[in-house]
Design an enzyme around this catalytic site. Structure first.
Site, PDB file in Angstrom:
ATOM      1  CG  ASP A  62     -16.870   5.644  24.225  1.00 12.44           C
ATOM      2  OD1 ASP A  62     -17.001   5.049  25.331  1.00 12.44           O
ATOM      3  OD2 ASP A  62     -17.800   5.796  23.431  1.00 12.44           O
ATOM      4  CB  SER A 102     -24.712   4.247  24.108  1.00 10.61           C
ATOM      5  OG  SER A 102     -24.014   3.341  24.917  1.00 10.61           O
ATOM      6  CG  HIS A 148     -20.122   6.205  26.097  1.00 12.75           C
ATOM      7  ND1 HIS A 148     -20.057   5.448  24.942  1.00 12.75           N
ATOM      8  CD2 HIS A 148     -21.351   5.967  26.614  1.00 12.75           C
ATOM      9  CE1 HIS A 148     -21.191   4.791  24.775  1.00 12.75           C
ATOM     10  NE2 HIS A 148     -21.996   5.091  25.772  1.00 12.75           N
TER      11      HIS A 148
END
Lengths: 441, 438
Positions: A338, A250, A373
């Site tokens: 995601d 991330s 994600h």
């Protein structure tokens, strides 16, 4: 047969037996669950219960039918329903979900990696879907899932203003090293670094959003903070200074790419970017990278979708890392569902940039349909959405991460396996950094 | 610093965390082919002493050594010995003599460092850097086993409960003349599904305070604790005793009105004792013949003759004809501490005459000694022992030849577990044991 009663009579011989091997394993190891001595063709529910560190209870279960000799083997027999279905050896872990009545938005994360995760595996009569805690199971065992292999050392690092933890494998070394970065939620998250050390890589988990120095001064760290962390690894007597990689998930991807492309200090052997993007102000500080908080969407369940914040991928080179500058192998892992970062679109743009620059032989992209994600170590329960404290707004909001549970869990398993191969090959390789051995991934 | 070479040897042990009676697989990979290697184990025990074991191997054509399949060509064990690195552990050079490895804190695992060294080495391991090294944990309690100290009724005991709803069969677990509260066998048995009570009957709090030995009701109280426990199946309780613990076990099995034992296991012991005697009478009886103590060439005390010859006088041996439950007797033929073999033969004769010999199974191991412990426990042929009679520490000769003794431990444990499971879970009448396949 019912659960054995405490009567003066002899212990019934048809008592169902339950075995889980290994009873103590690493978090990324598989286990075998065997039920034996049930009546043949008997309906059974195999159930997992876990009470996490913050007191919440999680459960998973599968519906089985014993075979002709009264056996159920979870690694070979299909679950006919429950929180997972089909032949799923590890379904009882990755399909764990908060028990009914839990507060919404929970996410399972181990913060104390020095003690194992305890899971109670039980067998119940019939195909049940609720009310497990009100019944007596036919049999029950406890399984421990460890984040540190025996002999791994955990070393808090506080010098140079860092808030970090170094995990060293057992043995004489020297070991390859790795900087391990998580994302926008901050905190010092150790469980991936401890696992990687259990696989022989000296790993440094780094808190870069909420370190002591930021909590005290209210100032974000600068980019030298990461270079100091790198130097700690490089200079460590048990770390092989020219075999250091970096892994970011991330927001951690943003830092990793910045360092890999621009840092004069860091000589990275390889880099891994999970669920992130190369889109960022090239000359920006940490604060600059966190801007753009207003292009949020909201799902039907009031979950915040932040993937559009960085879209469309800019063509302006001032706003994305110059991928042509990369000199080390790069593994990019993305979930196609995601909802938090535009990881897929970014991966495609990164590939284009590298093809144009002539260094795309360094790039491997693992793209997983229906994965979200939070691509975590294997068997981590999938959280499609959870409460998240945004660094920008400082409020707790329900973030939509995305992913369909079974596909996402398969992605976690596959990505981890390939990540380990990638790290081993590139951190141990005797060849020049720049000629990665990735062809079989 | 020079680049570490790519041919870095890799070492794997699976499982890295196992129960003490589980086997492990040790794999060395990425060595040069045909390379001499030493696989070494190092353990620092609770009292600070270091123990080591090692085997000499040669890697195969692809640079691999698999300890479960390849022969050790020398070291502290030889041949194909999957678990040799544990059972052949011995105190490192320079250690004080007479050590014995016993785990007293069963709540934390035994840590063993397994390393690979270059060449076929026999000493000086600590002065070298190994090629690779891992740590292995050996646990005495499976996950979920509860450890419950028992102090009621004047007992000094620990109850180990398996995880799960129960009810579980129960077992009273007795050690021998060294006293103390020794928990590691009971904790292991609980890890196998049997609620086990380790009982200190020589040095319990009450004896330490009053200076009086316990009476036979002490054991019946322990039995009742098990019988009345909500998670124990009261009619499935067995008893296991080693050495002096055998004397108690047989006495209870044959004479107790209170204990209804489902089965009994006697390891390295004897039925010879004053039949109407208390604990003190039993111990005094052994000392009557103290002059029959022999001393080996290494000044080790041999006490096996104190109870020989096995008497014909029925006042001095348990009436084996009174037994109503299956009995497993385990003896080492080289036992230098108790005349276990001779006693087993006499027990068999008595039971044949009484007509209950169908209850008896004898496991007799050539070249095994007195201390028949859970598998992979390092063999102590002799060790320092504080005699309850003299209160002095003396070097006792236990007997046994290491490789044969270790094999006996493995075999006896496996059969003991089968015996307990079959008799404690059996749906048939106690009295018809299923032992035929042992």
């Amino acid at each position: 047969c019912s659960a054995p009663l405490k009567t003066p009579s002899r212990l019934k011989q048809c008592i169902v037996k339950l075995f889980v091997q290994p009873s103590r394993g690493l978090v990324d190891e598989k286990f075998i669950i065997l039920v034996q001595k049930a009546p043949p063709g008997y309906q059974l529910t195999v159930h997992a219960l876990h009470k996490c560190e913050d007191g919440h209870s999680w459960e998973a279960f599968g519906h089985y039918i014993s075979n002709a000799i009264g056996t159920v083997n979870v690694s070979e027999d299909p679950s006919l329903g429950g929180t997972y279905s089909g032949v799923e050896q590890m379904g009882l872990l990755w399909s764990l979900r908060p028990v009914p009545g839990s507060k919404p938005g929970l996410r399972l994360r181990k913060m104390n990696v020095q003690i194992p995760m305890e899971v109670t595996i039980s067998v119940y009569q019939g195909h049940q879907t609720e009310g497990f805690m009100d019944q007596v199971p036919l049999a029950s065992v406890v399984v421990e899932r460890w984040y540190m292999a025996p002999g791994v050392s955990r070393i808090p690092i506080t010098e140079d203003g860092l808030t970090a933890t170094l995990f060293l494998p057992p043995g004489p070394g020297p070991f390859p090293g790795l900087l391990d970065l998580w994302g926008g939620g901050g905190q010092l998250v150790e469980y991936r670094a401890s696992l990687l050390a259990s696989h022989g890589i000296a790993s440094l988990a780094l808190d870069y959003l909420t370190p002591k120095i930021t909590m005290e001064t209210r100032k974000m760290v600068d980019l030298q903070y990461f270079e100091k962390a790198y130097k700690i690894l490089e200079q460590h007597p048990q770390v092989h200074g020219s075999s250091i990689g970096m892994l970011g998930l991330s927001l951690g991807t943003s830092i990793t790419l910045k360092m890999a492309a621009y840092s004069e200090v860091m000589k990275l052997r390889c880099a891994v970017c999970i669920s992130g993007s190369h889109v960022q102000p090239v000359d920006g500080s940490m604060e600059d990278i966190l801007k753009n908080a207003d292009r949020t969407r909201v799902s039907e369940e009031n979950e915040f979708i932040w993937r559009d914040l960085l879209l469309p991928v800019p063509s302006d080179l001032a706003f994305k890392v110059d991928m042509g500058r990369l000199k080390c192998p790069l593994l990019v892992v993305v979930g196609e569902d995601d909802q938090n970062w535009p990881a897929s679109e970014s991966a495609m743009d990164m590939k284009e940039m590298m093809e144009q620059a002539g260094n795309s032989h360094l790039l491997t992209v693992l793209s997983y349909p229906n994965a979200g994600h939070l691509i975590e170590p294997p068997y981590t329960p999938h959280a499609r959405a959870s409460l998240f404290r945004s660094m920008a707004t400082r409020e707790k909001m329900m973030a939509l991460w995305g992913g369909e549970t079974a596909a996402h869990s398969l992605a976690q398993e596959d990505a981890w396996r390939k990540l380990l191969v990638f790290l081993r090959e590139n951190l141990y390789s005797g060849t020049n950094p720049g000629t990665p051995s990735l062809s079989h991934l």
